[in-house]
Design a protein around this motif. Structure first.
Motif, PDB file in Angstrom:
ATOM      1  N   ARG A 184      25.769   2.923 -93.264  1.00 29.34           N
ATOM      2  CA  ARG A 184      27.188   2.383 -93.760  1.00 29.34           C
ATOM      3  C   ARG A 184      27.148   0.817 -93.775  1.00 29.34           C
ATOM      4  NH1 ARG A 184      31.989   4.455 -90.634  1.00 29.34           N
ATOM      5  NH2 ARG A 184      33.373   3.843 -92.542  1.00 29.34           N
ATOM      6  N   ILE A 185      26.074   0.249 -93.173  1.00 27.31           N
ATOM      7  CA  ILE A 185      25.898  -1.182 -93.305  1.00 27.31           C
ATOM      8  C   ILE A 185      25.200  -1.683 -94.532  1.00 27.31           C
ATOM      9  CG2 ILE A 185      23.891  -1.621 -91.735  1.00 27.31           C
ATOM     10  CD1 ILE A 185      25.650  -3.795 -90.566  1.00 27.31           C
ATOM     11  N   THR A 186      24.407  -0.680 -95.055  1.00 26.43           N
ATOM     12  CA  THR A 186      23.355  -1.168 -96.142  1.00 26.43           C
ATOM     13  C   THR A 186      24.105  -1.692 -97.255  1.00 26.43           C
ATOM     14  OG1 THR A 186      21.759   0.471 -95.340  1.00 26.43           O
ATOM     15  CG2 THR A 186      21.610  -0.298 -97.739  1.00 26.43           C
ATOM     16  N   PRO A 187      25.447  -1.192 -98.189  1.00 26.89           N
ATOM     17  CA  PRO A 187      26.116  -1.858 -99.170  1.00 26.89           C
ATOM     18  C   PRO A 187      26.746  -3.063 -98.691  1.00 26.89           C
ATOM     19  CG  PRO A 187      26.802   0.775 -98.572  1.00 26.89           C
ATOM     20  CD  PRO A 187      25.949   0.199 -97.624  1.00 26.89           C
ATOM     21  N   VAL A 188      27.027  -3.547 -97.565  1.00 33.63           N
ATOM     22  CA  VAL A 188      27.544  -4.618 -96.944  1.00 33.63           C
ATOM     23  C   VAL A 188      26.728  -5.731 -97.117  1.00 33.63           C
ATOM     24  CG1 VAL A 188      28.768  -5.877 -95.120  1.00 33.63           C
ATOM     25  CG2 VAL A 188      29.524  -3.445 -95.671  1.00 33.63           C
TER      26      VAL A 188
ATOM     27  N   ILE B 156      23.663 -10.054 -99.863  1.00 35.01           N
ATOM     28  CA  ILE B 156      22.372 -10.737-100.612  1.00 35.01           C
ATOM     29  C   ILE B 156      22.505 -10.988-102.001  1.00 35.01           C
ATOM     30  CG2 ILE B 156      19.847 -10.191-101.243  1.00 35.01           C
ATOM     31  CD1 ILE B 156      19.718  -8.435 -98.609  1.00 35.01           C
ATOM     32  N   LYS B 157      23.516 -10.238-102.620  1.00 40.36           N
ATOM     33  CA  LYS B 157      23.713 -10.787-104.148  1.00 40.36           C
ATOM     34  C   LYS B 157      24.610 -11.933-104.149  1.00 40.36           C
ATOM     35  CE  LYS B 157      23.670  -5.933-106.197  1.00 40.36           C
ATOM     36  NZ  LYS B 157      24.445  -5.031-106.466  1.00 40.36           N
ATOM     37  N   GLU B 158      25.439 -12.083-103.195  1.00 43.78           N
ATOM     38  CA  GLU B 158      26.257 -13.243-103.194  1.00 43.78           C
ATOM     39  C   GLU B 158      25.581 -14.478-102.837  1.00 43.78           C
ATOM     40  OE1 GLU B 158      29.996 -15.183-100.308  1.00 43.78           O
ATOM     41  OE2 GLU B 158      29.807 -12.726-100.997  1.00 43.78           O
ATOM     42  N   GLN B 159      24.718 -14.258-101.781  1.00 44.39           N
ATOM     43  CA  GLN B 159      23.703 -15.447-101.766  1.00 44.39           C
ATOM     44  C   GLN B 159      22.655 -15.853-102.577  1.00 44.39           C
ATOM     45  OE1 GLN B 159      20.842 -14.294 -98.523  1.00 44.39           O
ATOM     46  NE2 GLN B 159      21.098 -16.388 -97.622  1.00 44.39           N
ATOM     47  N   GLN B 160      22.298 -14.773-103.432  1.00 46.88           N
ATOM     48  CA  GLN B 160      21.338 -15.253-104.476  1.00 46.88           C
ATOM     49  C   GLN B 160      22.172 -15.920-105.485  1.00 46.88           C
ATOM     50  OE1 GLN B 160      18.081 -14.718-104.373  1.00 46.88           O
ATOM     51  NE2 GLN B 160      18.179 -15.738-106.287  1.00 46.88           N
TER      52      GLN B 160
END
Length: 67
Positions: free
Chosen positions: A31-35, A40-44
């Protein structure tokens, strides 16, 4: 063994932490993987914005130095 401390994660993402009848805490890692993926996407995205800003500033410095 590697992992997160459930009590620490619970403060940030309580929905991925479970507590059994004895009070022991555990985590639902699936359940934590999507978070984490979203983070990571936001950071990138932020990295790409900073790279673009850095390139712009480099060009401005070159122009100023040329003068």
């Amino acid at each position: 063994q590697l992992g997160f401390i459930a009590q620490d994660v619970e403060k940030i993402i309580p929905e991925v932490v479970t507590t059994d009848n004895n009070g022991y805490k555990g985590m639902s890692y699936e359940r934590i993987t999507p978070v984490l993926t979203a983070a990571i996407k936001e950071q990138q995205k932020k990295i790409e914005e900073l790279k673009a800003e850095n390139e712009l500033l480099k060009k401005r410095i070159e122009v100023l130095e040329a003068k």
